[in-house]
Design a protein around this motif. Structure first.
Motif, PDB file in Angstrom:
ATOM      1  N   UNK A 193      -3.159  47.507 -22.837  1.00  0.00           N
ATOM      2  CA  UNK A 193      -3.909  47.255 -21.607  1.00  0.00           C
ATOM      3  C   UNK A 193      -3.334  48.083 -20.467  1.00  0.00           C
ATOM      4  N   UNK A 194      -4.141  48.294 -19.464  1.00  0.00           N
ATOM      5  CA  UNK A 194      -3.684  49.010 -18.276  1.00  0.00           C
ATOM      6  C   UNK A 194      -2.574  48.225 -17.580  1.00  0.00           C
ATOM      7  N   UNK A 195      -2.720  46.909 -17.565  1.00  0.00           N
ATOM      8  CA  UNK A 195      -1.709  46.053 -16.929  1.00  0.00           C
ATOM      9  C   UNK A 195      -0.358  46.242 -17.604  1.00  0.00           C
ATOM     10  N   UNK A 196      -0.354  46.307 -18.922  1.00  0.00           N
ATOM     11  CA  UNK A 196       0.902  46.498 -19.653  1.00  0.00           C
ATOM     12  C   UNK A 196       1.518  47.852 -19.309  1.00  0.00           C
ATOM     13  N   UNK A 197       0.696  48.882 -19.250  1.00  0.00           N
ATOM     14  CA  UNK A 197       1.194  50.220 -18.911  1.00  0.00           C
ATOM     15  C   UNK A 197       1.811  50.238 -17.518  1.00  0.00           C
ATOM     16  N   UNK A 198       1.162  49.586 -16.563  1.00  0.00           N
ATOM     17  CA  UNK A 198       1.691  49.526 -15.199  1.00  0.00           C
ATOM     18  C   UNK A 198       3.008  48.769 -15.143  1.00  0.00           C
ATOM     19  N   UNK A 199       3.128  47.691 -15.940  1.00  0.00           N
ATOM     20  CA  UNK A 199       4.366  46.918 -15.939  1.00  0.00           C
ATOM     21  C   UNK A 199       5.511  47.695 -16.580  1.00  0.00           C
ATOM     22  N   UNK A 200       5.234  48.470 -17.608  1.00  0.00           N
ATOM     23  CA  UNK A 200       6.275  49.301 -18.215  1.00  0.00           C
ATOM     24  C   UNK A 200       6.801  50.304 -17.200  1.00  0.00           C
ATOM     25  N   UNK A 201       5.921  50.843 -16.384  1.00  0.00           N
ATOM     26  CA  UNK A 201       6.348  51.755 -15.320  1.00  0.00           C
ATOM     27  C   UNK A 201       7.192  51.017 -14.289  1.00  0.00           C
ATOM     28  N   UNK A 202       6.792  49.781 -13.981  1.00  0.00           N
ATOM     29  CA  UNK A 202       7.548  48.976 -13.012  1.00  0.00           C
ATOM     30  C   UNK A 202       8.943  48.670 -13.542  1.00  0.00           C
ATOM     31  N   UNK A 203       9.037  48.320 -14.824  1.00  0.00           N
ATOM     32  CA  UNK A 203      10.349  48.064 -15.425  1.00  0.00           C
ATOM     33  C   UNK A 203      11.258  49.283 -15.272  1.00  0.00           C
ATOM     34  N   UNK A 204      10.726  50.456 -15.567  1.00  0.00           N
ATOM     35  CA  UNK A 204      11.520  51.683 -15.457  1.00  0.00           C
ATOM     36  C   UNK A 204      11.987  51.925 -14.030  1.00  0.00           C
ATOM     37  N   UNK A 205      11.111  51.660 -13.067  1.00  0.00           N
ATOM     38  CA  UNK A 205      11.451  51.883 -11.663  1.00  0.00           C
ATOM     39  C   UNK A 205      12.431  50.834 -11.140  1.00  0.00           C
ATOM     40  N   UNK A 206      12.233  49.577 -11.544  1.00  0.00           N
ATOM     41  CA  UNK A 206      13.046  48.479 -11.023  1.00  0.00           C
ATOM     42  C   UNK A 206      14.458  48.479 -11.600  1.00  0.00           C
ATOM     43  N   UNK A 207      14.584  48.877 -12.874  1.00  0.00           N
ATOM     44  CA  UNK A 207      15.896  48.855 -13.537  1.00  0.00           C
ATOM     45  C   UNK A 207      16.138  50.200 -14.220  1.00  0.00           C
ATOM     46  N   UNK A 208      16.285  51.258 -13.437  1.00  0.00           N
ATOM     47  CA  UNK A 208      16.376  52.600 -14.024  1.00  0.00           C
ATOM     48  C   UNK A 208      17.613  52.823 -14.889  1.00  0.00           C
ATOM     49  N   UNK A 209      18.665  52.037 -14.669  1.00  0.00           N
ATOM     50  CA  UNK A 209      19.907  52.230 -15.410  1.00  0.00           C
ATOM     51  C   UNK A 209      20.013  51.338 -16.641  1.00  0.00           C
ATOM     52  N   UNK A 210      18.993  50.519 -16.879  1.00  0.00           N
ATOM     53  CA  UNK A 210      19.016  49.602 -18.022  1.00  0.00           C
ATOM     54  C   UNK A 210      18.057  50.130 -19.088  1.00  0.00           C
ATOM     55  N   UNK A 211      18.535  50.357 -20.310  1.00  0.00           N
ATOM     56  CA  UNK A 211      17.633  50.841 -21.366  1.00  0.00           C
ATOM     57  C   UNK A 211      16.462  49.892 -21.581  1.00  0.00           C
ATOM     58  N   UNK A 212      15.263  50.453 -21.680  1.00  0.00           N
ATOM     59  CA  UNK A 212      14.045  49.670 -21.885  1.00  0.00           C
ATOM     60  C   UNK A 212      13.542  49.895 -23.309  1.00  0.00           C
ATOM     61  N   UNK A 213      13.328  48.794 -24.016  1.00  0.00           N
ATOM     62  CA  UNK A 213      12.842  48.857 -25.389  1.00  0.00           C
ATOM     63  C   UNK A 213      11.462  48.217 -25.446  1.00  0.00           C
ATOM     64  N   UNK A 214      10.552  48.887 -26.129  1.00  0.00           N
ATOM     65  CA  UNK A 214       9.153  48.456 -26.165  1.00  0.00           C
ATOM     66  C   UNK A 214       8.832  47.829 -27.522  1.00  0.00           C
ATOM     67  N   UNK A 215       8.553  46.540 -27.517  1.00  0.00           N
ATOM     68  CA  UNK A 215       8.182  45.814 -28.731  1.00  0.00           C
ATOM     69  C   UNK A 215       6.702  45.453 -28.645  1.00  0.00           C
TER      70      UNK A 215
END
Length: 262
Positions: A193-215
């Motif tokens: 969904x578009x909402x999910x894509x936007x939230x993944x971008x938000x996660x990257x921006x909000x916590x840039x130093x924390x590795x993000x894993x997509x399940x």
């Protein structure tokens, strides 16, 4: 921090797949040849059920609660059960009284640390699955591990839940003069969904130093849970295996060069 690497999997928001992440991270570490101890700190015992050990939920004392009340009085071997992939300190029905019991104890929020000091000698990693809310048991997990794995849904409600979590962690750090480090953010059950894509971008921006894993949503994860195993111990394969393995490898690398007190 004592001998093993300790991690707690937590998010006070329920329904984020916290226990599934915890079990499969532990399974991935086992797949890499690491010795893992899994601690189910959730009074509901969801991880205990997801590891196929529901019969231990009603087991006779001593239980994890007994160890938390008096860490020195309980033989560690009496509360550890063997699973094909890892050793487990299961949840127990007695844990429903943990919050009200520990609040009456001195240093009630530090008891898990004392328990793990007695349990962890034979393990490279300890994974603690937390209750789906903040409170004294989660305080114990945060204090004892000082390392966070945070599952979150790729939806707007996660913004507020992460803000609350980090505010809470900050207060605990100040109270106990410790540093609690986020080691992984797991965007769980991602839909197309578009909402999910936007939230993944938000996660990257909000916590840039924390590795993000997509399940992503996979029936195989649910089936493995129903079989009492991680996805690494069932015949059905899923592309999410590689995500959990990458997370496990990254965490193993992060802890490989840390200084361990003698």
């Amino acid at each position: 921090m004592a001998g093993s690497a300790r991690l707690c999997v937590t998010n006070q928001k329920g329904g984020v797949g916290k226990t599934t992440v915890a079990i499969n991270l532990a399974g991935a570490l086992n797949e890499l040849g690491r010795d893992v101890l899994f601690v189910d700190l959730d009074p509901q015992g969801n991880a205990t059920e997801g590891l196929g050990m529901l019969e231990t939920y009603d087991a006779e004392p001593p239980s994890l609660l007994d160890a938390l009340v008096d860490p020195a009085a309980v033989d560690p071997e009496e509360i550890i059960y063997r699973h094909a992939e890892m050793d487990v300190v299961p949840g127990n029905v007695d844990m429903n009284a943990a919050e009200s019991t520990l609040v009456q104890e001195p240093d009630g929020e530090t008891r898990l640390d004392a328990v793990l000091e007695r349990l962890e000698a034979d393990y490279e990693f300890v994974i603690v699955d937390c209750p789906p809310h903040l409170g004294l048991l989660t305080d114990n997990a945060l204090y004892a591990t000082e390392n966070l794995v945070i599952p979150a849904l790729a939806e707007p409600t996660s913004k507020r839940s992460l803000e609350l979590l980090f505010d809470y962690v900050g207060a605990l750090e100040m109270d106990h003069d410790i540093e609690i480090e986020p080691r992984a953010l797991v965007a769980n059950r991602i839909g197309n969904t578009r909402q999910a894509t936007e939230m993944l971008e938000w996660f990257d921006d909000a916590l840039p130093d924390v590795p993000l894993y997509r399940i992503r949503k996979r029936v195989a994860l649910q089936r493995a849970f129903a079989e009492g195993k991680s996805v690494f111990a069932v015949e059905e394969e899923t592309d999410m295996d590689e995500v959990f393995l990458t997370m496990a490898e990254t965490l193993a690398d992060q802890f490989s060069n840390r200084e361990v007190p003698a």
